[in-house]
Enzyme design. Sequence first.
Site, PDB file in Angstrom:
ATOM      1  NE  ARG A  88      35.586  48.397  43.173  1.00  0.00           N
ATOM      2  CZ  ARG A  88      36.302  49.162  43.846  1.00  0.00           C
ATOM      3  NH1 ARG A  88      35.835  50.160  44.724  1.00  0.00           N
ATOM      4  NH2 ARG A  88      37.627  48.571  43.502  1.00  0.00           N
ATOM      5  CG  HIS A  89      34.982  43.621  42.989  1.00  0.00           C
ATOM      6  ND1 HIS A  89      35.809  44.156  43.896  1.00  0.00           N
ATOM      7  CD2 HIS A  89      35.488  44.274  41.777  1.00  0.00           C
ATOM      8  CE1 HIS A  89      36.624  45.004  43.514  1.00  0.00           C
ATOM      9  NE2 HIS A  89      36.447  45.047  42.201  1.00  0.00           N
ATOM     10  N   GLY A  90      33.281  43.160  46.140  1.00  0.00           N
ATOM     11  CA  GLY A  90      33.530  43.511  47.551  1.00  0.00           C
ATOM     12  C   GLY A  90      34.834  43.825  47.619  1.00  0.00           C
TER      13      GLY A  90
END
Length: 487
Positions: A88-90
């Site tokens: 998942r993106h940050g």
Amino acid sequence: MLRASGCLLRTSVAPAAALAAALFSSLARCSLLEPRDLVASSLSPYFGTKTRYEDVNPLLLSGPEAPWRDPELLEGSCTPVQLVALIRHGTRYPTAKQIRKLRQLHGLLQARGSRDGGAGSTGSRDLGAALADWPLWYADWMDGQLVEKGRQDMRQLALRLASLFPALFSRENYGRLRLITSSKHRCMDSSAAFLQGLWQHYHPGLPPPDVADMEFGPPTVNDKLMRFFDHCEKFLTEVEKNATALYHVEAFKTGPEMQNILKKVAATLQVPVNDLNADLLQVAFFTCSFDLAIKGVKSPWCDVFDIDDAKVLEYLNDLKQYWKRGYGYTINSRSSCTLFQDIFRHLDKAVEQKQRSQPISSPVILQFGHAETLLPLLSLMGYFKDKEPLTAYNYKEQMHRKFRSGLIVPYASNLIFVLYHCENAKTPKEQFRVQMLLNEKVLPLAYSQETVSFYEDLRNHYKDILQSCQTSEECELARANSTSDEL
């Protein structure tokens, strides 16, 4: 940069390796280290999908670049030959929709302050006035974009994985990395930051170039894999655009648990209860989480809620994830079949190449997506399933539920498949084994609770999904009227 009590807290660009130390040092210098400042950390476990990764892995607060090796990880004669990671993106900014709601709430508090001068019943400055004066620094352009802290999340994850699996992330393998990303900027920027972290691993002390200038080149955008839900007509029609699909979410908003918080917050902020609603309460709660995650500071928004409130608001968020991305409707998880099958195609190919004594063509595959990418896939595999569905009416019974999105898919969450080749295997079946890691911790198999599986056994367990789940058929709308598959 955030101004607090006359001091400037420069936390948004501080290296995450010193996040905790820098935060507490700054707070101490600004004379803000009061007992109430511990509220942020006490609320942190309940922020759902807005949870910081380090709140799930607290060891990272002291050493964000140092890998923690799970003692359950295979070693010895078993060598990792391939790693497939879904990431998942940050950490990101709020969406434009969330920012508009926050602006609405902020305006309500400012209007209230202009009526009574911002004084409480005792004449002292109250929380509502403090919130009215708190800088509203969020702007529409931010709209879910990756923040610097999110880039740190990715760079540090890259450093930890490269140290944990040095043979896979070797300099020799760098040119054979495969990166796939969602088209959303926060995912594309996350993949770029991950590559910069790998550059730092290979070239310590040297500043990384732009991703376009790296020998590897930019990641491949593939929304059919990373945003499969946008390409599933049945999901879009029966869940995403269906006004009744999230019935339990809306019912919980008007239920006794949320109404109690509504009345309490209205009294605390000294605003008419009719001016507030569940959505505004939720955006206030998430603003506490955004200020903490993005800037590392505890804002007055955190003082609006106590832990009991936080647990209720977490359940509201989990209800949405459950009914829209989890077990609420079968199509939520079945729409992810194409991604699940893609993962096993990579693993199959690596097994075949190893059996033929050929080099593994893609030793590391990194796929950057969303919480909405991970949750359906984990549900498809049978993880975090409670005996009873989450509903608007069983909050107390679900206090100890397995389905807690903040523990499963915080910012920078990751699901990793590691394929091993074992030299001393007695049979061909025993040569290849698989482990899964969730957020860098070994994830026991959903069906046996074992921490490792022969690859053949894992494949056989999910045979139905691998062979019979065809996205074109799963996502096709029924021609005739059919009953709902609500649990």
